[in-house]
Design a protein around this motif. Structure first.
Motif, PDB file in Angstrom:
ATOM      1  N   VAL A  16       0.710  -1.319   0.003  1.00  0.00           N
ATOM      2  CA  VAL A  16      -0.187  -0.267  -0.194  1.00  0.00           C
ATOM      3  C   VAL A  16       0.854   1.014   0.116  1.00  0.00           C
ATOM      4  O   VAL A  16       1.942   1.361   0.283  1.00  0.00           O
ATOM      5  N   PHE A  17       0.087   2.202  -0.328  1.00  0.00           N
ATOM      6  CA  PHE A  17       1.007   3.498  -0.176  1.00  0.00           C
ATOM      7  C   PHE A  17       0.361   4.283   1.244  1.00  0.00           C
ATOM      8  O   PHE A  17      -1.303   4.096   1.300  1.00  0.00           O
ATOM      9  N   GLU A  18       1.036   5.247   1.896  1.00  0.00           N
ATOM     10  CA  GLU A  18       0.185   5.470   3.277  1.00  0.00           C
ATOM     11  C   GLU A  18       0.374   6.602   2.894  1.00  0.00           C
ATOM     12  O   GLU A  18       1.922   7.805   2.646  1.00  0.00           O
ATOM     13  N   VAL A  19      -0.094   7.522   3.663  1.00  0.00           N
ATOM     14  CA  VAL A  19      -0.287   9.109   3.934  1.00  0.00           C
ATOM     15  C   VAL A  19      -0.997   9.254   5.472  1.00  0.00           C
ATOM     16  O   VAL A  19      -1.473   8.533   5.717  1.00  0.00           O
ATOM     17  N   GLN A  20       0.394   9.736   6.590  1.00  0.00           N
ATOM     18  CA  GLN A  20      -0.501  10.059   7.207  1.00  0.00           C
ATOM     19  C   GLN A  20       0.327  11.457   8.042  1.00  0.00           C
ATOM     20  O   GLN A  20       1.251  11.978   7.183  1.00  0.00           O
ATOM     21  N   GLU A  21      -0.282  11.520   9.439  1.00  0.00           N
ATOM     22  CA  GLU A  21       0.120  12.978   9.679  1.00  0.00           C
ATOM     23  C   GLU A  21       1.854  12.050  10.139  1.00  0.00           C
ATOM     24  O   GLU A  21       1.929  11.224  10.814  1.00  0.00           O
ATOM     25  N   THR A  41      -9.823  12.202 -12.683  1.00  0.00           N
ATOM     26  CA  THR A  41      -9.198  12.744 -11.695  1.00  0.00           C
ATOM     27  C   THR A  41     -10.297  12.639 -10.517  1.00  0.00           C
ATOM     28  O   THR A  41     -11.024  12.626 -10.183  1.00  0.00           O
ATOM     29  N   GLU A  42     -10.233  11.549  -9.315  1.00  0.00           N
ATOM     30  CA  GLU A  42     -10.855  11.064  -8.226  1.00  0.00           C
ATOM     31  C   GLU A  42     -10.408  11.710  -6.997  1.00  0.00           C
ATOM     32  O   GLU A  42      -8.799  11.573  -6.615  1.00  0.00           O
ATOM     33  N   LYS A  43     -11.292  12.313  -6.256  1.00  0.00           N
ATOM     34  CA  LYS A  43     -10.500  12.268  -5.085  1.00  0.00           C
ATOM     35  C   LYS A  43     -10.997  11.367  -3.632  1.00  0.00           C
ATOM     36  O   LYS A  43     -12.715  11.132  -3.166  1.00  0.00           O
ATOM     37  N   LEU A  44      -9.958  11.299  -3.345  1.00  0.00           N
ATOM     38  CA  LEU A  44      -9.587  10.070  -2.291  1.00  0.00           C
ATOM     39  C   LEU A  44     -10.331  10.273  -0.967  1.00  0.00           C
ATOM     40  O   LEU A  44     -10.880   9.298   0.321  1.00  0.00           O
ATOM     41  N   PHE A  45      -9.705  11.441  -0.454  1.00  0.00           N
ATOM     42  CA  PHE A  45      -9.438  11.847   0.686  1.00  0.00           C
ATOM     43  C   PHE A  45      -9.846  13.188   0.956  1.00  0.00           C
ATOM     44  O   PHE A  45      -8.849  13.936   0.041  1.00  0.00           O
ATOM     45  N   ASP A  46     -10.636  13.713   2.468  1.00  0.00           N
ATOM     46  CA  ASP A  46     -10.302  14.913   1.988  1.00  0.00           C
ATOM     47  C   ASP A  46     -10.671  15.419   3.517  1.00  0.00           C
ATOM     48  O   ASP A  46     -11.921  14.988   3.925  1.00  0.00           O
ATOM     49  N   ASN A  47     -10.138  15.589   4.766  1.00  0.00           N
ATOM     50  CA  ASN A  47     -10.108  15.367   5.758  1.00  0.00           C
ATOM     51  C   ASN A  47      -9.330  17.433   6.271  1.00  0.00           C
ATOM     52  O   ASN A  47      -8.388  17.264   5.918  1.00  0.00           O
ATOM     53  N   GLU A  48      -9.052  17.356   8.096  1.00  0.00           N
ATOM     54  CA  GLU A  48      -7.925  18.361   7.994  1.00  0.00           C
ATOM     55  C   GLU A  48      -6.436  18.501   7.857  1.00  0.00           C
ATOM     56  O   GLU A  48      -6.066  19.099   7.945  1.00  0.00           O
ATOM     57  N   HIS A  49      -6.262  16.935   7.991  1.00  0.00           N
ATOM     58  CA  HIS A  49      -4.034  17.318   7.806  1.00  0.00           C
ATOM     59  C   HIS A  49      -3.862  16.301   6.065  1.00  0.00           C
ATOM     60  O   HIS A  49      -3.870  17.286   6.196  1.00  0.00           O
ATOM     61  N   PHE A  50      -5.176  16.232   5.744  1.00  0.00           N
ATOM     62  CA  PHE A  50      -4.362  16.142   4.328  1.00  0.00           C
ATOM     63  C   PHE A  50      -5.457  15.542   2.786  1.00  0.00           C
ATOM     64  O   PHE A  50      -7.251  15.164   3.321  1.00  0.00           O
ATOM     65  N   ILE A  51      -5.589  16.318   1.811  1.00  0.00           N
ATOM     66  CA  ILE A  51      -5.863  16.375   0.420  1.00  0.00           C
ATOM     67  C   ILE A  51      -5.463  15.209  -0.749  1.00  0.00           C
ATOM     68  O   ILE A  51      -4.555  15.715  -0.918  1.00  0.00           O
TER      69      ILE A  51
END
Length: 334
Positions: A187-192, A246-256
């Motif tokens: 997986v690819f992971e994006v995190q704080e 283009t698809e938006k997968l995540f949109d929250n206070e930490h990352f889009i």
């Protein structure tokens, strides 16, 4: 130096993990260390112990930490001064075996965070699966602290976890406080930008390097669990109205995060804010100030805020992730 920044490419930092494998060799050009399981490649990291370094151009050898100190406005734009460190940590994970059952604290659980650290909300994009792939995300309804502790004692924790069989392309959001683990996947992971993990259970295994079980932090994990985080499945991608590739997968206070698949030229980046590109398939040229910067499978490129919008010219079909940082005021953007 005026306008010293350009699209910045970083060297991956490999991490030994007893649950890792060797599949990251298929994703990244940097050779894996010999004869040990590599579970993680940190592809953009501003941690004191592991700071990513630029691998090309006039700033080759500079760490992201140095860039944040020397070029805060050029790098971060409207976000300059909001973060002491670059606020996101990006990784590729090769989860050959299942990870420990774990949980991460939230930003407001200060007593469980080292000084200067944040909580850890994260998200995954599934790249590869295997015959034994499984993602555990959230608890099953009805699970509480008492019966979860009992499950630890009876080695039946999996019975209390919601799980599903992932497929390539699935995107999974793991809010802080969510019990989770995964195995048989890349997986690819994006995190704080945090490395705070509390292990609840580790499948009764031992670390071959030490011959001992890894430490658990059951009390800390229990204190950080959000028992309302149940039955987590893949998110539903949102297709952009005017950009159907283009698809938006995540949109929250930490990352889009957007996923972009193109054969024709496309625009990336935004005015006066940093943007991260991660190439999952194919190759292309990023065009900035009339110069071409190559990007290919496994590469991460940070577009400094001073650059603004750029053109990408694919050599073939390219799959890119584009990531931005909303800032602490949670300005959501389409």
């Amino acid at each position: 130096m005026n306008n010293a920044l350009y699209p910045l490419k970083f060297e991956p930092i490999y991490q030994y993990r007893l649950w890792g494998g060797r599949k990251l060799a298929n994703l990244l050009s940097k050779p894996l260390p010999d004869d040990e399981p590599i579970g993680e490649a940190w592809i953009l990291s501003d941690r004191k112990d592991h700071a990513s370094k630029v691998i090309e151009g006039a700033l080759k050898g500079y760490s992201i930490t140095q860039l944040m100190k020397e070029y805060p406005n050029e790098l971060m734009g409207k976000l300059a001064g909001k973060f002491d460190y670059f606020p996101l940590l990006l990784k590729f994970l090769d989860c050959k075996e299942v990870l420990s059952v774990q949980v991460h604290p939230s930003d407001d659980q200060k007593s469980y965070l080292p000084k200067g650290d944040t909580g850890k909300t994260e998200a995954w994009v599934v790249l590869e699966t295997d015959k034994d792939s499984r993602i555990y995300a959230g608890l099953k309804k009805g699970t509480d602290q008492q019966n979860l502790r009992q499950a630890i004692q009876t080695h039946s924790v999996a019975d209390k976890l919601h799980s599903f069989i992932p497929k390539p392309g699935d995107a999974v959001f793991i809010h802080s406080g969510t019990v989770h683990t995964l195995g048989g996947t890349v997986v690819f992971e994006v995190q704080e930008n945090s490395d705070v993990t509390f292990r609840l259970y580790d499948w009764d295994r031992t670390d071959s390097k030490t011959g001992k079980p890894r430490d658990l932090q059951v009390d800390e994990a229990m204190a950080c669990i959000d028992f309302d985080q149940v039955d987590i499945g893949p998110v539903k991608p949102v297709t952009e109205t005017h950009h159907t590739n283009t698809e938006k997968l995540f949109d929250n206070e930490h990352f889009i995060l957007w996923r972009m698949k193109y054969k024709s030229p496309l625009k990336v980046g935004f005015k006066n804010e940093p943007t991260i590109l991660v190439c999952l398939e194919g190759s292309a040229k990023v065009v900035s100030n009339a110069k071409h910067y190559p990007i290919s499978k496994g590469d991460v490129v940070l577009l400094p805020a001073a650059i603004g919008e750029c053109d990408v010219q694919p050599d073939n079909q390219i799959s890119l992730l584009q990531i931005t940082i909303p800032g602490k005021d949670n300005n959501k953007r389409s």
